[in-house]
Design an enzyme around this catalytic site. Structure first.
Site, PDB file in Angstrom:
ATOM      1  N   ASN A  53    -102.782 -56.960 -25.163  1.00  0.00           N
ATOM      2  CA  ASN A  53    -103.234 -58.348 -25.078  1.00  0.00           C
ATOM      3  C   ASN A  53    -102.333 -59.014 -24.046  1.00  0.00           C
ATOM      4  O   ASN A  53    -101.195 -59.377 -24.336  1.00  0.00           O
ATOM      5  CB  ASN A  53    -103.113 -59.018 -26.445  1.00  0.00           C
ATOM      6  N   ARG A  69    -107.726 -56.756 -24.631  1.00  0.00           N
ATOM      7  CA  ARG A  69    -108.355 -57.992 -25.056  1.00  0.00           C
ATOM      8  C   ARG A  69    -108.679 -58.815 -23.809  1.00  0.00           C
ATOM      9  O   ARG A  69    -107.814 -59.049 -22.964  1.00  0.00           O
ATOM     10  CB  ARG A  69    -107.413 -58.778 -25.948  1.00  0.00           C
ATOM     11  N   HIS A  93    -112.597 -65.952 -30.497  1.00  0.00           N
ATOM     12  CA  HIS A  93    -112.072 -65.299 -31.706  1.00  0.00           C
ATOM     13  C   HIS A  93    -113.074 -64.292 -32.284  1.00  0.00           C
ATOM     14  O   HIS A  93    -113.021 -63.960 -33.472  1.00  0.00           O
ATOM     15  CB  HIS A  93    -111.761 -66.326 -32.830  1.00  0.00           C
ATOM     16  N   ASN A 128    -102.920 -70.713 -34.449  1.00  0.00           N
ATOM     17  CA  ASN A 128    -102.547 -71.759 -33.501  1.00  0.00           C
ATOM     18  C   ASN A 128    -103.823 -72.293 -32.853  1.00  0.00           C
ATOM     19  O   ASN A 128    -104.046 -73.492 -32.763  1.00  0.00           O
ATOM     20  CB  ASN A 128    -101.560 -71.171 -32.504  1.00  0.00           C
ATOM     21  N   ARG A 141    -104.612 -78.393 -29.610  1.00  0.00           N
ATOM     22  CA  ARG A 141    -105.911 -78.789 -29.047  1.00  0.00           C
ATOM     23  C   ARG A 141    -106.620 -79.758 -29.997  1.00  0.00           C
ATOM     24  O   ARG A 141    -106.566 -79.595 -31.218  1.00  0.00           O
ATOM     25  CB  ARG A 141    -106.816 -77.579 -28.851  1.00  0.00           C
ATOM     26  N   GLU A 156    -106.755 -58.101 -35.150  1.00  0.00           N
ATOM     27  CA  GLU A 156    -107.541 -58.000 -33.919  1.00  0.00           C
ATOM     28  C   GLU A 156    -107.247 -56.714 -33.159  1.00  0.00           C
ATOM     29  O   GLU A 156    -108.136 -56.136 -32.551  1.00  0.00           O
ATOM     30  CB  GLU A 156    -107.263 -59.242 -33.044  1.00  0.00           C
TER      31      GLU A 156
HETATM   32  P1  AMP Z   1    -101.576 -67.324 -35.422  1.00  0.00           P
HETATM   33  O1  AMP Z   1    -102.078 -68.007 -34.191  1.00  0.00           O
HETATM   34  O2  AMP Z   1    -102.637 -66.669 -36.229  1.00  0.00           O
HETATM   35  O3  AMP Z   1    -100.397 -66.423 -35.175  1.00  0.00           O
HETATM   36  O4  AMP Z   1    -101.025 -68.492 -36.365  1.00  0.00           O
HETATM   37  C1  AMP Z   1     -99.879 -69.203 -35.978  1.00  0.00           C
HETATM   38  C2  AMP Z   1     -99.718 -70.405 -36.851  1.00  0.00           C
HETATM   39  O5  AMP Z   1     -99.742 -70.060 -38.239  1.00  0.00           O
HETATM   40  C3  AMP Z   1     -98.344 -71.040 -36.672  1.00  0.00           C
HETATM   41  O6  AMP Z   1     -98.363 -71.935 -35.613  1.00  0.00           O
HETATM   42  C4  AMP Z   1     -98.118 -71.729 -37.979  1.00  0.00           C
HETATM   43  O7  AMP Z   1     -98.554 -73.072 -37.836  1.00  0.00           O
HETATM   44  C5  AMP Z   1     -99.030 -71.041 -38.959  1.00  0.00           C
HETATM   45  N1  AMP Z   1     -98.287 -70.443 -40.058  1.00  0.00           N
HETATM   46  C6  AMP Z   1     -97.622 -69.265 -40.091  1.00  0.00           C
HETATM   47  N2  AMP Z   1     -97.041 -69.079 -41.283  1.00  0.00           N
HETATM   48  C7  AMP Z   1     -97.331 -70.160 -42.034  1.00  0.00           C
HETATM   49  C8  AMP Z   1     -97.023 -70.585 -43.367  1.00  0.00           C
HETATM   50  N3  AMP Z   1     -96.257 -69.828 -44.172  1.00  0.00           N
HETATM   51  N4  AMP Z   1     -97.500 -71.771 -43.787  1.00  0.00           N
HETATM   52  C9  AMP Z   1     -98.252 -72.532 -42.969  1.00  0.00           C
HETATM   53  N5  AMP Z   1     -98.578 -72.198 -41.721  1.00  0.00           N
HETATM   54  C10 AMP Z   1     -98.129 -71.029 -41.243  1.00  0.00           C
END
Ligand code: AMP
Length: 374
Positions: free
Chosen positions: A8, A67, A156, A187, A217, A360
């Site tokens: 990625n 990706r 996604h 995110n 965003r 993914e």
């Molecule tokens: P991703 O893009 O799937 O890696 O998700 C990232 C986001 O997940 C981070 O910016 C956090 O805001 C959120 N995140 C990760 N762990 C937690 C948690 N234990 N509680 C709430 N939000 C979380």
């Protein structure tokens, strides 16, 4: 062993996993940041893999999966990379200027590093090519839309597709019999309505900006706000891009872009963070209701990605007010943190509410094998 390298590659980062597809075991994984030369990053990655695990020294992938964010209308499935495919991904860069050039640089570096194995591109948009015209067409002048490739593409897709399959597996049901809403809350965040395994609606649009409130965003807003800001405050296109893609969402509402920090601040009594959480959950409920209506029934609502998998608070804020739709939450199941796929709805609920960790990289490797073995 059947080692597949999944890459990625962003504009300044390189995330990789080496997966043995005989066992689906992750042999090595890593993230290189502040990448300025993707060729150098690849050499660094190979060093890391060999240094991390002596048994991996000399192991070479039998194929590489990439990706790619935007596949436009050209790609509705994973595709073996050829010169023509590279040209098409390059041409699609105008639709995804933040993503496709980095993806392309990664593919080119990977081909230079592994010239003798197949490379397969897996597109974030491909899963949503099943959208019907009524859902992908924006109600603007069709000549303008057609000239500039303006329509909804959705993103996604790799995650939504993986989670839908895992949902069927988890429920012991056939995917072809299920109506599912997947909430990918990371995110970046998007919702997807999946009927019989096909995406029929999704919240991201021509770009990943539309839809849910995200880390930085805005998601949905009245497009007239852009004209208004350009007229009353001289915002340029680049400034608007920055405002809506980088300075909005949770960070715009609270100054914090990590949901963990927003939750902590809300618990500590910060009214801005409390409001941000309410806006975030309200927008998700809005989509769940809409997708329930479009699907004409509902078997499962599934939470995935960083926020979806980890925030019991967000899940409760979304589900508890939707009891009238048959959605329920078992508080103690919802409070359990970590673990794999799990059900968090109450016993005997009409609709299953699930948490299913997305993967993914594994989905990319699986789709790669499907293409190569077809
Ligand atoms: P991703 O893009 O799937 O890696 O998700 C990232 C986001 O997940 C981070 O910016 C956090 O805001 C959120 N995140 C990760 N762990 C937690 C948690 N234990 N509680 C709430 N939000 C979380």
């Amino acid at each position: 062993m059947k080692p597949i390298l999944v890459v990625n590659s962003g504009s300044s980062s390189l995330k990789y996993q080496l997966i043995d597809m005989v066992t689906e075991e992750v042999l090595a994984h890593g993230l290189l940041e502040r990448v300025s030369d993707h060729g150098v990053a690849f050499a660094q990655m190979l060093k890391e893999i060999a240094a991390g695990e002596p048994r991996l020294e000399g192991i070479s992938p039998v194929a590489v999966g990439h990706r790619v964010v935007h596949g436009g209308t050209a790609f509705s499935q994973a595709t073996v990379v050829t010169d023509q495919v590279l040209t098409q991904i390059h041409e699609l860069a105008s639709l995804a200027p933040l993503h496709n050039p980095g993806n392309l640089a990664g593919i080119e570096a990977a081909i230079a590093a592994f010239p003798d194995v197949p490379h397969v591109a897996v597109f974030d948009t491909a899963f949503h090519q099943s959208l019907a015209p009524a859902s992908y067409t924006y109600a603007i002048d069709t000549a303008v839309a057609s000239k500039h490739h303006i329509r909804r593409y959705g993103f996604h897709g790799t995650s939504h597709s993986y989670v839908a399959s895992r949902t069927a597996e988890f429920l012991g049901r056939d995917l072809a019999d299920l109506k599912i809403i997947v909430l990918h809350l990371g995110n970046g965040a998007s919702a997807c309505a999946i009927d019989c395994g096909r995406s029929i609606e999704t919240s991201m649009g021509m770009t990943p900006l539309e839809g849910l409130v995200m880390g930085s965003r805005s998601g949905d807003l009245d497009p007239a706000i852009l004209m208004y800001l350009s007229r009353v405050a001289d915002y340029t296109p680049d400034q608007l891009d920055l405002l809506l893609n980088r300075e909005s969402g949770l960070v715009g509402l609270t100054g914090l872009n990590d949901m963990r920090d927003v939750s902590l601040a809300a618990t500590a009594g910060d009214p801005r963070s409390t409001l941000a959480l309410e806006i975030y959950a309200h927008r998700i409920r809005h989509y769940v209701g809409a997708y329930f209506a479009l699907l004409g029934g509902l078997d499962a609502v599934v939470f995935t990605a960083g926020v979806g998998e980890n925030s019991a608070d967000v899940r409760a804020r979304v589900i508890v007010p939707l009891a009238h739709l048959g959605l329920t939450l078992d508080e103690s199941r919802n409070a359990v943190s970590g673990g794999g796929a799990r059900k968090i709805s109450g016993e005997g609920a009409a609709v299953s509410v699930l948490v299913i960790p997305t993967n993914e990289e594994l989905e990319i490797a699986r789709q790669l094998l499907d293409v190569l073995e077809a």
